[in-house]
Every structure is written in C-alpha cells, then in structure tokens.
Design a protein around this motif. Structure first.
Motif, short mmCIF file in Angstrom:
data_model
loop_
_atom_site.label_atom_id
_atom_site.label_comp_id
_atom_site.label_asym_id
_atom_site.label_seq_id
_atom_site.Cartn_x
_atom_site.Cartn_y
_atom_site.Cartn_z
N LYS A 293 0.84 -1.20 0.00
CA LYS A 293 0.00 0.00 0.00
C LYS A 293 0.87 1.25 0.00
O LYS A 293 1.83 1.36 0.77
CB LYS A 293 -0.90 0.02 1.24
N GLY A 294 0.53 2.16 -0.89
CA GLY A 294 1.31 3.39 -0.99
C GLY A 294 2.51 3.26 -1.89
O GLY A 294 3.19 4.25 -2.17
N GLY A 295 2.78 2.02 -2.40
CA GLY A 295 3.92 1.80 -3.28
C GLY A 295 3.61 2.22 -4.70
O GLY A 295 2.53 2.73 -5.01
N PRO A 296 4.56 1.99 -5.62
CA PRO A 296 4.40 2.41 -7.02
C PRO A 296 3.15 1.86 -7.71
O PRO A 296 2.56 2.54 -8.55
CB PRO A 296 5.67 1.86 -7.69
N LEU A 297 2.72 0.64 -7.34
CA LEU A 297 1.54 0.04 -8.00
C LEU A 297 0.21 0.56 -7.46
O LEU A 297 -0.84 0.34 -8.07
CB LEU A 297 1.57 -1.49 -7.86
N ARG A 298 0.26 1.24 -6.31
CA ARG A 298 -0.97 1.75 -5.67
C ARG A 298 -2.06 0.68 -5.61
O ARG A 298 -3.15 0.85 -6.16
CB ARG A 298 -1.49 2.97 -6.45
N PRO A 299 -1.79 -0.47 -4.96
CA PRO A 299 -2.76 -1.57 -4.95
C PRO A 299 -4.08 -1.21 -4.28
O PRO A 299 -5.11 -1.83 -4.56
CB PRO A 299 -2.03 -2.67 -4.18
#
Length: 347
Positions: free
Chosen positions: A32-38
């Motif tokens: 969560k909050g990473g580049p992929l915005r899951p």
C-alpha cells in the motif's frame, strides 16, 4: 510433451511461483502506498476487471436445457456451500489441537466457503464425457450465488477484519463484484455474435489479473517481518488438502451413484467435479475485500492457492479412471450402482 508445450499448459502455476518470488525480492513495489498503488489498482480496478470478464464470458443463455435438473443443482450447491464449509469447520476443531500454523488453518476454512470454479470443473467434466450442461449451469449459478453466500460464510466462520465494517464490505462487494458482473452480462447480449466469432481469451485475462492480486498480497506479507511460515505446517496443509479432495470426491461418488439417487453416470461425473472444486478466480478477490487490513491475509490465501492446482492435478489424473467407469455404466444401464466397488478400488 515438450518443455515449451508444458510451460504453455502450466503457465499460470509457473506464474504464481514467479510473482510470489518477485514479491519476496521487491515487496516495496506492491505494498500500500507503493508504485503500484494496490489500494486503487487492485482493490477496485483489478477485482472489477475479473468480474466484468466473468460476466462477459458466462454463457448464461445456453443454460436453459440444464435449468430443470433441480435435484442435481440442489445437491451440488448444498454440498459445496453448506456441507463443505461445515465439514471443514468440524475438522479444524481437531486440527486446532496440533502445531499447524493457525492462519493456514483459517485459510482452510476459507477454501470451504468458496463457490465452484467457473472453468476447471467444466473442463474435466467435458474431458470425461459427463453432463457438461449441468457442469456449466452449476459453475455459473454457483458463481452468482457465491457473490452473496461466500462473504456471509466467511463472516460467520472467521469474522471480518476489524478495520472494515460489515456495511463497507458489502458495499464494496456490490460495486466491484455485482455491478461489473451485471455490466458484463449486459454487454454480452449485444456482443454475443462477435464474442463467439473471435473467442477472446477470457481465462488468460482473468488469470493475468489474478497474478497481480496474488503479487500484491504477498508483497504485504514479505514487507512485514513479524510474519513467519514454518515448512512443516505448509507440508501438512498440502497433505490435508489432497486428503480432503480425495475424501469428498469419493463421498460425492458414493452419494450420487446410489440406486435411489436418480442420477445418471454422466450426472455423477458433473457432481464429482462441481461439488468438490473451489474457485480461485472468485475467491482471491473476495478474500482481498473481506479481509482488507489483515496482516496475515497472504497466509490465509495459501491453502486456496494450493487447492486450485491440486484439484486440477488430481482431476486430470482421475479422468481416465472415471471415464472408463462412466462408459461401462452407460453401456449397461443397470450396472451403475453395482460398479461402485470397482470404481472405488481404482481411486
């Protein structure tokens, strides 16, 4: 079969191994909050895509011929959505006394709550030569029924994550599961001829999206240093899953081939596969919604990830045996109840 052909056939299983490995190597990409915005791309876009794809591919217009076989449908849906989860719940009362990881055991319960799969049961029933129309109906009807029943079963047996209220779970299920499924079915009415002519790779599309969901789920796991999984628990879960599948396939065989059952040999084949198989495609997105916020979500998902290839492997191995039994039973109509011992011995 050559290596390349084997890879093409088993690409999804290989994909699961690769995405879990990638999540282990770079968990920060899919958290969560990473580049992929899951929290956006997976929770809403990916899940909606899977169910829109399901709505677009389900041939509900072809199910009329199987609709009237109510007894068979009632048997399959009751077994898979009532007997199965209750039996697993009782089994877990015993397994809870062992040293098996508690989150893997919770994962076993989620397997029991899942609806029938959209494709694998139909494919295996067709390979044997069983009642394909009944298999298609129960897979499609089970998918629709599972949208409501599966989340309820998960909440009854396991409860939801404390961070997501009950009303929020069902509003999200409605927006990301029910609405895309209905929209997919509506689109199918207008695009039916084109879809039949072009035959888009619905299964491959859903599988690719599913790999994305599995990847981000395990990214959350590997980014949490407090979560550990012992190998002995994993091996025991694999053994238990195969034992459950063999036991339940045998049980459905015995019940559906009784003289008083009223089912044909072809019906029994559809029952064996539809009543014991569980959907990974529908299951993983539902777990993602119902257990949003669970730090152990990926461990809960592991038994379902194992159950999926196990049911295909076991089903494929048994296809020749079941086909031989069915052909024998169909040649001599009265032989079906009396040939159970022969079929049981071949299991």
């Amino acid at each position: 079969m050559g290596l390349l052909a084997r890879v093409r056939k088993e690409w999804f299983i290989i994909g699961i191994v690769l995405v879990i490995s990638a999540a282990k190597l770079a968990p920060s990409v899919g958290v969560k909050g990473g580049p992929l915005r899951p929290e956006i791309t997976i929770t809403y876009v990916a899940v909606s895509t899977i169910f829109f794809n399901s709505g677009l591919s389900l041939r509900t217009e072809e199910l009329a011929s199987a609709l009237m076989h109510v007894k068979l449908h009632l048997f399959v849906q009751t077994f898979t959505l009532v007997f199965f989860p209750v039996a697993i719940w009782l089994l877990l009362k015993v397994l809870a006394l062992t040293a098996i990881n508690e989150w893997l055991l919770k994962g076993l319960q989620t397997v029991g709550c899942m609806p029938p799969p959209v494709s694998s049961a139909v494919i295996l029933t067709k390979a044997v030569g069983g009642n394909e129309a009944a298999a298609i109906f129960n897979s499609a009807f089970g998918s629709f029924l599972g949208i409501v029943v599966t989340p309820l079963l998960l909440l009854v047996f396991l409860g939801s994550s404390s961070s997501v209220p009950f009303s929020s779970i069902f509003s999200q299920l409605f927006m990301t599961v029910v609405v895309p499924l209905i929209v997919g079915q509506v689109c199918r009415r207008f695009l039916r001829d084109w879809l039949e002519r072009r035959k888009p790779p619905f299964g491959a599309i859903s599988s690719l999206v599913l790999l994305m969901i599995i990847y981000t789920t395990f990214c959350d796991t590997f980014s949490n240093p407090d979560i550990e999984l012992d190998h002995l628990s994993l091996l025991l879960i694999v053994f238990i899953i195969f034992s459950i599948q063999i036991t339940f396939m045998l049980l459905t065989f015995l019940l559906s081939t009784r003289a008083s059952s009223g089912f044909s040999a072809a019906d029994s084949v559809a029952i064996i596969f539809c009543a014991t198989h569980k959907s990974l495609t529908l299951g993983i997105p539902m777990l993602k919604i119902v257990f949003e916020g669970y730090e152990h979500l990926s461990l809960i998902s592991v038994p379902l990830l194992i159950y999926h290839p196990a049911q295909i492997l076991l089903g494929s191995i048994l296809v020749p045996t079941i086909k031989t039994w069915m052909n024998t039973a169909q040649k001599v109509p009265n032989i079906q109840p009396n040939t159970r011992q022969h079929a049981i011995s071949t299991y």
